[in-house]
Structures are given as structure tokens and as C-alpha cells.
Design an enzyme around this catalytic site. Structure first.
Site, PDB file in Angstrom:
ATOM      1  N   CYS A  44      13.752 -32.778 -10.414  1.00 38.72           N
ATOM      2  CA  CYS A  44      12.924 -32.828  -9.198  1.00 38.72           C
ATOM      3  C   CYS A  44      12.677 -34.267  -8.747  1.00 38.72           C
ATOM      4  O   CYS A  44      11.612 -34.574  -8.184  1.00 38.72           O
ATOM      5  CB  CYS A  44      11.592 -32.108  -9.387  1.00 38.72           C
ATOM      6  N   HIS A  56       8.120 -37.650  -8.465  1.00 36.58           N
ATOM      7  CA  HIS A  56       8.543 -36.246  -8.495  1.00 36.58           C
ATOM      8  C   HIS A  56       8.462 -35.726  -7.053  1.00 36.58           C
ATOM      9  O   HIS A  56       7.644 -36.201  -6.269  1.00 36.58           O
ATOM     10  CB  HIS A  56       7.554 -35.497  -9.391  1.00 36.58           C
TER      11      HIS A  56
END
Lengths: 409, 138
Positions: free
Chosen positions: A366, A125
Site C-alpha cells: 500500500c 501508506h
């Protein structure tokens, strides 16, 4: 409180958000990877705290302050015991996973020097990429990335090649938020330790699905967010081994983190307070404690088995769709089914699903470098929690078919 | 037809749909009818990057009136673009600057023009206005 037999319906009854309709349709909530819904007991705890127990902690002599301090510190111990940490001093309250990783990047980062290497993976992420890039810019460290296969599994050969005496920290996700891959962290941690590297696990997607035992894992840091584990937003945890946290300088300065302040020199408070500057999110911490107690009341093994069954069930059906590609086909995965469909944009699919009452996430989640690796702009992601059902998946599949018809016509 | 009448027309067109899915089916139809831009014209200066979808916008000024061509990678976004172009194309820069796309709200598509939606549409409306402003002060 002993665990009661696992019943999805009994669990669902405790989540008011799941009972609502959107656009006139029964809500189906498949965006648990982004955040989980909250059980009534957590809502009650927050209400009770603000209604009757609100006070600042650690510095009041009065009744309410002592009560709030006790509740806050009790929450810390509940979390400590849930993840099997050795001591409550190893449990730092943060704003969330991102904040916890930034704390390590800044503070542990202060112990590093130019040329030291940070190892991450290609499935991280952004929250487990950017703090390390900032650290590298600040200290002249070098960021290395373990590649993955098209199935979404780590390249373990490349991992061993990238690992060296220069590696000071290996920061990786326990479960990928985009792919659902469960990384073989136990053996990775062992190997990293052999070269003297510390290991940070991003537990944002694992705390709510797996039993976490930080002592058995032997990870050096474990970070997670309260809101993804049925607790409030704005609260999270950094677990760190005591001997490492002791060596790390404070991250932020302010109240609560000090022992004594003079204009010439300030000495710092002991763990865990050294890392908790300012009035913390007291209600959030107590709310998170109550979410963990709620988990303690469940048969978690059965809950995890149910989530795995949902994942396999959904993936099994979607796999038969022509033109649909599952992104993330690791052998060991859970609770996430990410996919693309030929000639259909994730945004369009997500919008049409939304209008049928189904909440999924679309986009890059993300994880832009991961999307670049697969050569796609984004995916549609259905992510499950133990309160979801196969019947909901059936409704989702029918809604997806209708969306595909409309978009393909 | 004035720019306000054009917007009212769109609102009327949508008033027959009660169901959300029917509304979106129609938007998708509109999206498919938008000519779009050729790949060669989808250049970086025309790109408006959104978090969820990307939009391209090209603009020309003829006899004091503005003409836009646009494209998007998502078909729903493209459908809404089709409506915006229907409203703003062929209008003077002054009219464009004075006109808010109120039909979006009236049809119930407000979410698509919200900053959090990040599909590029809000930025596209801003870009249309910027182009109009620049054509007045070249």
C-alpha cells in the site's frame, strides 16, 4: 500489575496462533506489520464480553448496560494512560488508523480553505495519502510531499523548504510500514509548530514497537489500529488535543453523538462522544483495552530491544546474500526488513516461503508511490514482533535460500 | 485429446508430487518453458494488472479455433498460465466457454485463482472466456 522479566518463550506461550502448523510445517509469522497475533487474554476478554456482558452502552438503565459502559469507558482510560494523553476526552474510538485519518481529513479539513497546504512524506501508506487528496479536491487545498533519500530517510532540508505559513497540517508516518524507518518526529513536530501547522502522526507501525507519549511528542493527532497492537480488528484510536477536537465539526451523524435533536436544529454531544456516532465496536474497544493491559504487564523496553536485535540480525544475514537488496537502510529503523532479489519476483519468493510455513508480505505494501521511487514493483517484507526469535530467522533464511535455488536454477 | 482429457493429464502429472515444494518446483519448470511474449507485444491492451503480479494475454482465431499466448512477470504465475494455455489452446470458442479449469482445484492451486490473490490469473481466465465470447459475436 508489575512488569515481569522479558522472556520470549513466556510471551509465545500466550499466543495460541503461534503454536500451529501450516502445510505440515511449524508456522513462522513474520507479517506483523500487516497485523499482529492475539494473546489468550484478549481472546478471553472478547469471549467473556459476548457471553456475559453484552449490552448497548451509554443509554441503558439496566445492570448489563451499565457494566458494558463502565468497561468501554475503562478501556478508553487504559489507552489514555498508555499513550499519556491528558484526558480521556482526547481518545476517540474509530474503526482503525485509516478511519482515524479520514476523520481528521474530513473534520479538521472543514476548517481549511483553498490554498492551504497539507504536507505529507514520500513514504506514506495510501491511507495517509488518499484522504488528503480527497480533501484537496473538496476544498482546493494543496498537497506537498517531503522527498526521501535512497536509504529511506526523510530529506530534512527539503522538509524545511516545503514548510511555510501556508502549511496547515503535516501528516506523517511515525515508522514506515515498508522501510521500517523511524522518523525523527520530535524535531519535525517542533519545526512544524513554529509555522503554526498541526501535526498528525500515523502510529499504525509505532504503537506496537515504541513507548508513545503524546504529551512529550506534542503531536496534535496520533492514529493507530487495535489489530496491529495485539487487539481485535475493526477498532482503532484517534488521539487529538482537546482544544483542536473541540473546534472540529462532527464527522458522522447519528446516535450517541448528539445532545438534543429537533427537526430544526441538533446540538452535539461533548467530547469524545461527538465523534462516535452510532453503536461503537464495544467488544473491540474492551478487547483493545485488554491488549494494552497485556502490554503493561511486559517489560516493554526489553521487548523493543529484542525487536531491534531481531531486525539487525536478519538484516545482517540478508545483507551478505548476492543479488539481494535491502530496501530501507535508515540508521534508525526497527522491526521491518524489506528486500528485493535480482531476477526474482516478490510474489514467487513469497509463495515459496509460504509453502515452507513462513508468512511474509509481498507486493507494494500500500505504498505505490514509494515503490515507484525505488523503481521496483514490490518487495518481500519480513516484519517482526517481540514474540519472534532468532531461531525463526535462521529457519526463514534457510527457506529463502531454498526458494532462491529453485527460482534461480 | 479432449479438453477434459488435457485437464486430467495435468492432474496425473502432479499426482506424483507429495511435497508442496516439489509441486512448485514443477510449476516453475513449466513457467520457464512458456515462450511468453516479446517486449514489443506486451502492450497495454494485453495487460491484466494484478496486485501481486502482472499478466499479458494475446489471442488469435484460426479456422474456428482459438490460440492464446501469454506472459507474466512472476514465474509461478507464468507456470500456471502455461497449464491454462495447454488446456485452452486449439479449442473452439464454444468449448472454451463451457469449460471451467477444474484441474486447478484438483492440483491444489485454488488459492491462485481466488479473487483475493490478485495475481491476475482469475482475470486472465475471465479474459480468455470474454475473447471466446467475442469471437462468436464479432
Amino acid at each position: 500489575m508489575g512488569a515481569s522479566p522479558f522472556s520470549v518463550q513466556a510471551i509465545r506461550d500466550q499466543f495460541p496462533a503461534l503454536r500451529q502448523q501450516v502445510y505440515g510445517k511449524q508456522l513462522i509469522y513474520f507479517d506483523n506489520g500487516a497485523t499482529s497475533q492475539k494473546p489468550q487474554v484478549v481472546l478471553d476478554t472478547l469471549k467473556q464480553y459476548y457471553a456475559l456482558e453484552n449490552a448497548n452502552i451509554h443509554r441503558g438503565v439496566h445492570y448489563l448496560s451499565q457494566q458494558a459502559t463502565t468497561a468501554y469507558e475503562q478501556a478508553r482510560r487504559t489507552i489514555q494512560s498508555y499513550i499519556r494523553a491528558k484526558s480521556p476526552d482526547e481518545i476517540i474510538f474509530t474503526k482503525g488508523t485509516t478511519d482515524a485519518i479520514n476523520l481528521v481529513a474530513y473534520s479538521f479539513g472543514e476548517l481549511l480553505k483553498a490554498g492551504d497546504e497539507i504536507l505529507i512524506t514520500a513514504m506514506e501508506h495510501h491511507s495517509n495519502i488518499v484522504p488528503w487528496q480527497l480533501l484537496c479536491e473538496r476544498k482546493g487545498c494543496v498537497l506537498k510531499v517531503v522527498p526521501i533519500s535512497k536509504k529511506g530517510e526523510l530529506d530534512l532540508v527539503a522538509f524545511e523548504e516545503l514548510l511555510s505559513e501556508k502549511t496547515k497540517l503535516f501528516a506523517l508516518t511515525h515508522i514506515s510500514n515498508t522501510l521500517g524507518t523511524i522518523n525523527p518526529v520530535q524535531s519535525l513536530i517542533q519545526k512544524a509548530h513554529q509555522v503554526g501547522a498541526k501535526v498528525l502522526l500515523d502510529g499504525a507501525q509505532s504503537i506496537q514497537h515504541l513507548t508513545i507519549d503524546v504529551k512529550a511528542l506534542n503531536c496534535d493527532f496520533y492514529a493507530f489500529s487495535g489489530h496491529k497492537v495485539f487487539g481485535p480488528t475493526g477498532i482503532g484510536i484517534l488521539y487529538g488535543k482537546e482544544e483542536i477536537l473541540e473546534k472540529m465539526p462532527p464527522y458522522q451523524g447519528g446516535g450517541d453523538m448528539i445532545a438534543k435533536v429537533t427537526f430544526e436544529r441538533t446540538t452535539y454531544n461533548t467530547l469524545p462522544f461527538k465523534f462516535e456516532a452510532g453503536t461503537p465496536h464495544i467488544a473491540g474497544a474492551i478487547g483493545l483495552g485488554s491488549a494494552i493491559e497485556f502490554l503493561n504487564s511486559l517489560d516493554l523496553e526489553a521487548a523493543a530491544a529484542h525487536e531491534l536485535e531481531l531486525t539487525k540480525y536478519a538484516q545482517g544475514i540478508l545483507d551478505t546474500f548476492e543479488g539481494l537488496h535491502i530496501i530501507g537502510e535508515a540508521k534508525n529503523k526497527t522491526s521491518v526488513v524489506s528486500f528485493t532479489i535480482d531476477n526474482m519476483h516478490p510474489f514467487d519468493l513469497g509463495t515459496l516461503l509460504d509453502k515452507q510455513g513462513i508468512a511474509v508480505r509481498t507486493g507494494h505494501h500500500c505504498t505505490q508511490p514509494l515503490m515507484d521511487f525505488f523503481g521496483i514493483p514490490g518487495t518481500v517484507r519480513a516484519s517482526f514482533a517481540f514474540y519472534n526469535t532468532k531461531a525463526e530467522i535462521d529457519t526463514f533464511v534457510a527457506a529463502l535460500e531454498r526458494s532462491m535455488q529453485i527460482l534461480g536454477a | 485429446m479432449t479438453i477434459q482429457e488435457k485437464q486430467q493429464d495435468l492432474i496425473d502429472e502432479f499426482s506424483i508430487y507429495e511435497d508442496w515444494m516439489d509441486k512448485y518446483e514443477y510449476i516453475i519448470e513449466l513457467g520457464k518453458a512458456v515462450k511468453g511474449l516479446s517486449e514489443a507485444h506486451k502492450t497495454k491492451d494485453k495487460l491484466i494488472e494484478g496486485c501481486q503480479s502482472n499478466v499479458w494475454l494475446a489471442c488469435t482465431l484460426q479456422d474456428g479455433k482459438m490460440f492464446f499466448e501469454a506472459d507474466a512477470d512472476a514465474i509461478i504465475t507464468k507456470g500456471i498460465i502455461g497449464m491454462l494455455l495447454q488446456v485452452y489452446n486449439g479449442e473452439t470458442p464454444q468449448t472454451i466457454l463451457q469449460t471451467e479449469p477444474f484441474f486447478i482445484d484438483a492440483i491444489g492451486l485454488t488459492e491462485h485463482l481466488s479473487p483475493t490473490r490478485a495475481n491476475g490469473l482469475l482475470s486472465m481466465v475471465k479474459r480468455i472466456k470474454t475473447e471466446a465470447l467475442q469471437s462468436l459475436n464479432p
